[in-house]
Design a protein around this motif. Structure first.
Motif, PDB file in Angstrom:
ATOM      1  N   LEU A 226      25.377  13.198 138.406  1.00 22.06           N
ATOM      2  CA  LEU A 226      25.870  13.620 137.092  1.00 22.06           C
ATOM      3  C   LEU A 226      26.681  12.507 136.436  1.00 22.06           C
ATOM      4  O   LEU A 226      26.567  12.273 135.229  1.00 22.06           O
ATOM      5  CB  LEU A 226      26.702  14.899 137.233  1.00 22.06           C
ATOM      6  N   LEU A 227      27.452  11.800 137.225  1.00 22.84           N
ATOM      7  CA  LEU A 227      28.234  10.677 136.716  1.00 22.84           C
ATOM      8  C   LEU A 227      27.316   9.556 136.223  1.00 22.84           C
ATOM      9  O   LEU A 227      27.513   9.013 135.124  1.00 22.84           O
ATOM     10  CB  LEU A 227      29.175  10.171 137.812  1.00 22.84           C
ATOM     11  N   ILE A 228      26.314   9.204 137.013  1.00 24.72           N
ATOM     12  CA  ILE A 228      25.342   8.183 136.595  1.00 24.72           C
ATOM     13  C   ILE A 228      24.636   8.613 135.315  1.00 24.72           C
ATOM     14  O   ILE A 228      24.490   7.835 134.374  1.00 24.72           O
ATOM     15  CB  ILE A 228      24.314   7.917 137.721  1.00 24.72           C
ATOM     16  N   PHE A 229      24.210   9.867 135.270  1.00 21.94           N
ATOM     17  CA  PHE A 229      23.508  10.418 134.108  1.00 21.94           C
ATOM     18  C   PHE A 229      24.363  10.304 132.847  1.00 21.94           C
ATOM     19  O   PHE A 229      23.907   9.814 131.812  1.00 21.94           O
ATOM     20  CB  PHE A 229      23.153  11.882 134.390  1.00 21.94           C
ATOM     21  N   ALA A 230      25.609  10.742 132.941  1.00 21.83           N
ATOM     22  CA  ALA A 230      26.497  10.749 131.764  1.00 21.83           C
ATOM     23  C   ALA A 230      26.793   9.330 131.279  1.00 21.83           C
ATOM     24  O   ALA A 230      26.717   9.047 130.073  1.00 21.83           O
ATOM     25  CB  ALA A 230      27.786  11.489 132.103  1.00 21.83           C
ATOM     26  N   ILE A 231      27.129   8.447 132.194  1.00 24.34           N
ATOM     27  CA  ILE A 231      27.448   7.070 131.805  1.00 24.34           C
ATOM     28  C   ILE A 231      26.226   6.389 131.176  1.00 24.34           C
ATOM     29  O   ILE A 231      26.341   5.710 130.146  1.00 24.34           O
ATOM     30  CB  ILE A 231      27.966   6.265 133.024  1.00 24.34           C
ATOM     31  N   ALA A 232      25.059   6.573 131.768  1.00 23.81           N
ATOM     32  CA  ALA A 232      23.845   5.950 131.227  1.00 23.81           C
ATOM     33  C   ALA A 232      23.533   6.466 129.827  1.00 23.81           C
ATOM     34  O   ALA A 232      23.151   5.683 128.948  1.00 23.81           O
ATOM     35  CB  ALA A 232      22.665   6.190 132.170  1.00 23.81           C
ATOM     36  N   TRP A 233      23.696   7.763 129.592  1.00 23.47           N
ATOM     37  CA  TRP A 233      23.430   8.302 128.260  1.00 23.47           C
ATOM     38  C   TRP A 233      24.433   7.809 127.232  1.00 23.47           C
ATOM     39  O   TRP A 233      24.075   7.547 126.075  1.00 23.47           O
ATOM     40  CB  TRP A 233      23.368   9.826 128.272  1.00 23.47           C
ATOM     41  N   VAL A 234      25.690   7.662 127.625  1.00 21.79           N
ATOM     42  CA  VAL A 234      26.687   7.117 126.694  1.00 21.79           C
ATOM     43  C   VAL A 234      26.254   5.725 126.243  1.00 21.79           C
ATOM     44  O   VAL A 234      26.246   5.420 125.042  1.00 21.79           O
ATOM     45  CB  VAL A 234      28.095   7.089 127.344  1.00 21.79           C
ATOM     46  N   PHE A 235      25.852   4.898 127.191  1.00 15.79           N
ATOM     47  CA  PHE A 235      25.402   3.553 126.831  1.00 15.79           C
ATOM     48  C   PHE A 235      24.116   3.574 126.005  1.00 15.79           C
ATOM     49  O   PHE A 235      23.951   2.759 125.090  1.00 15.79           O
ATOM     50  CB  PHE A 235      25.246   2.669 128.076  1.00 15.79           C
ATOM     51  N   GLN A 236      23.211   4.501 126.307  1.00 17.33           N
ATOM     52  CA  GLN A 236      21.983   4.622 125.513  1.00 17.33           C
ATOM     53  C   GLN A 236      22.330   4.885 124.038  1.00 17.33           C
ATOM     54  O   GLN A 236      21.757   4.274 123.146  1.00 17.33           O
ATOM     55  CB  GLN A 236      21.120   5.782 126.023  1.00 17.33           C
ATOM     56  N   PHE A 237      23.249   5.815 123.819  1.00 22.71           N
ATOM     57  CA  PHE A 237      23.617   6.140 122.444  1.00 22.71           C
ATOM     58  C   PHE A 237      24.377   4.995 121.779  1.00 22.71           C
ATOM     59  O   PHE A 237      24.232   4.774 120.575  1.00 22.71           O
ATOM     60  CB  PHE A 237      24.391   7.463 122.386  1.00 22.71           C
ATOM     61  N   ILE A 238      25.148   4.248 122.550  1.00 25.09           N
ATOM     62  CA  ILE A 238      25.800   3.053 122.001  1.00 25.09           C
ATOM     63  C   ILE A 238      24.731   2.056 121.554  1.00 25.09           C
ATOM     64  O   ILE A 238      24.812   1.472 120.467  1.00 25.09           O
ATOM     65  CB  ILE A 238      26.753   2.422 123.042  1.00 25.09           C
ATOM     66  N   GLY A 239      23.707   1.864 122.382  1.00 27.06           N
ATOM     67  CA  GLY A 239      22.612   0.957 122.025  1.00 27.06           C
ATOM     68  C   GLY A 239      21.892   1.391 120.767  1.00 27.06           C
ATOM     69  O   GLY A 239      21.583   0.568 119.896  1.00 27.06           O
ATOM     70  N   HIS A 240      21.642   2.680 120.636  1.00 27.74           N
ATOM     71  CA  HIS A 240      20.961   3.170 119.436  1.00 27.74           C
ATOM     72  C   HIS A 240      21.868   3.113 118.209  1.00 27.74           C
ATOM     73  O   HIS A 240      21.391   2.867 117.093  1.00 27.74           O
ATOM     74  CB  HIS A 240      20.417   4.583 119.660  1.00 27.74           C
ATOM     75  N   TYR A 241      23.142   3.314 118.400  1.00 29.56           N
ATOM     76  CA  TYR A 241      24.089   3.174 117.282  1.00 29.56           C
ATOM     77  C   TYR A 241      24.082   1.723 116.803  1.00 29.56           C
ATOM     78  O   TYR A 241      24.022   1.463 115.603  1.00 29.56           O
ATOM     79  CB  TYR A 241      25.498   3.591 117.731  1.00 29.56           C
ATOM     80  N   HIS A 242      24.102   0.784 117.743  1.00 26.11           N
ATOM     81  CA  HIS A 242      24.049  -0.633 117.402  1.00 26.11           C
ATOM     82  C   HIS A 242      22.743  -0.973 116.693  1.00 26.11           C
ATOM     83  O   HIS A 242      22.729  -1.731 115.725  1.00 26.11           O
ATOM     84  CB  HIS A 242      24.195  -1.472 118.676  1.00 26.11           C
ATOM     85  N   GLU A 243      21.653  -0.401 117.172  1.00 25.72           N
ATOM     86  CA  GLU A 243      20.325  -0.635 116.587  1.00 25.72           C
ATOM     87  C   GLU A 243      20.216  -0.006 115.199  1.00 25.72           C
ATOM     88  O   GLU A 243      19.473  -0.478 114.344  1.00 25.72           O
ATOM     89  CB  GLU A 243      19.252  -0.058 117.510  1.00 25.72           C
ATOM     90  N   GLY A 244      20.917   1.108 115.010  1.00 24.79           N
ATOM     91  CA  GLY A 244      20.835   1.815 113.737  1.00 24.79           C
ATOM     92  C   GLY A 244      19.637   2.744 113.643  1.00 24.79           C
ATOM     93  O   GLY A 244      19.233   3.143 112.553  1.00 24.79           O
ATOM     94  N   LYS A 245      19.070   3.097 114.798  1.00 25.97           N
ATOM     95  CA  LYS A 245      17.909   3.984 114.825  1.00 25.97           C
ATOM     96  C   LYS A 245      18.136   5.089 115.834  1.00 25.97           C
ATOM     97  O   LYS A 245      18.763   4.886 116.872  1.00 25.97           O
ATOM     98  CB  LYS A 245      16.637   3.202 115.176  1.00 25.97           C
ATOM     99  N   LYS A 246      17.554   6.247 115.550  1.00 27.61           N
ATOM    100  CA  LYS A 246      17.677   7.390 116.450  1.00 27.61           C
ATOM    101  C   LYS A 246      16.820   7.175 117.699  1.00 27.61           C
ATOM    102  O   LYS A 246      15.788   6.506 117.640  1.00 27.61           O
ATOM    103  CB  LYS A 246      17.197   8.667 115.756  1.00 27.61           C
ATOM    104  N   PRO A 247      17.238   7.780 118.815  1.00 29.91           N
ATOM    105  CA  PRO A 247      16.394   7.719 120.015  1.00 29.91           C
ATOM    106  C   PRO A 247      15.031   8.362 119.763  1.00 29.91           C
ATOM    107  O   PRO A 247      14.928   9.365 119.050  1.00 29.91           O
ATOM    108  CB  PRO A 247      17.193   8.524 121.054  1.00 29.91           C
TER     109      PRO A 247
END
Length: 156
Positions: free
Chosen positions: A112-133
């Motif tokens: 659960l910890l790995i899952f949550a941390i990875a998703w936080v970074f995924q959304f940071i990457g998409h925020y930086h990209e400016g596009k939705k997942p």
């Protein structure tokens, strides 16, 4: 059904920046790993105990069943993708078993910890990209993410 090439091309549309790609190269496998790990917390009991050798018992869980179903999907898309994902899946199962042996915390909590941390970074990457997942448009892209990552790693 769309072809693997068209799915990978569509997935790539929202993964253009180097920053977002690097995040995905780490976090997509981590999410795949953690989902299988969470499913591994659901045992099948002694359902198969009489039919399998003792060394196989730690891998008889819902996570293995999930991998089996996902591999069927990949096989339908591409035999080469299936082979790569099969090897990756075996490594995941071995990794989960290894992590489970570390008694620092219950397996479900580690996953659960790995899952949550990875998703936080995924959304940071998409925020930086400016596009939705991509999966917000089509849930199928939750399975295409690992294929996209492997396609870049193995250049296919």
């Amino acid at each position: 059904m769309r072809t693997l090439d068209s799915l990978l091309a569509e997935y790539s549309e929202s993964h253009q920046t180097t920053y977002n790609k690097r995040i995905h190269y780490v976090c997509v496998p981590a999410i795949f790993f953690s989902i299988v790990g969470l499913l591994a917390c659901i045992p099948v009991g002694n359902l198969f105990a009489d039919f399998n050798p003792e060394w196989l018992q730690p891998y008889l869980h819902v996570g293995t069943l999930g991998i089996f179903l996902v591999l069927l999907y990949y096989l339908k898309l591409s035999f080469r993708l299936f082979l790569v994902m099969f090897v990756f899946s075996v490594l995941i199962l071995l990794g989960i078993e290894l992590i489970d042996r570390l008694s620092l915390a219950p397996l479900w909590l580690k996953m659960l910890l790995i899952f949550a941390i990875a998703w936080v970074f995924q959304f940071i990457g998409h925020y930086h990209e400016g596009k939705k997942p991509s999966f917000l448009k089509d849930l199928q892209f939750l399975l295409i993410g690992p294929a996209w990552t492997m396609s870049h790693l193995f250049k296919f």
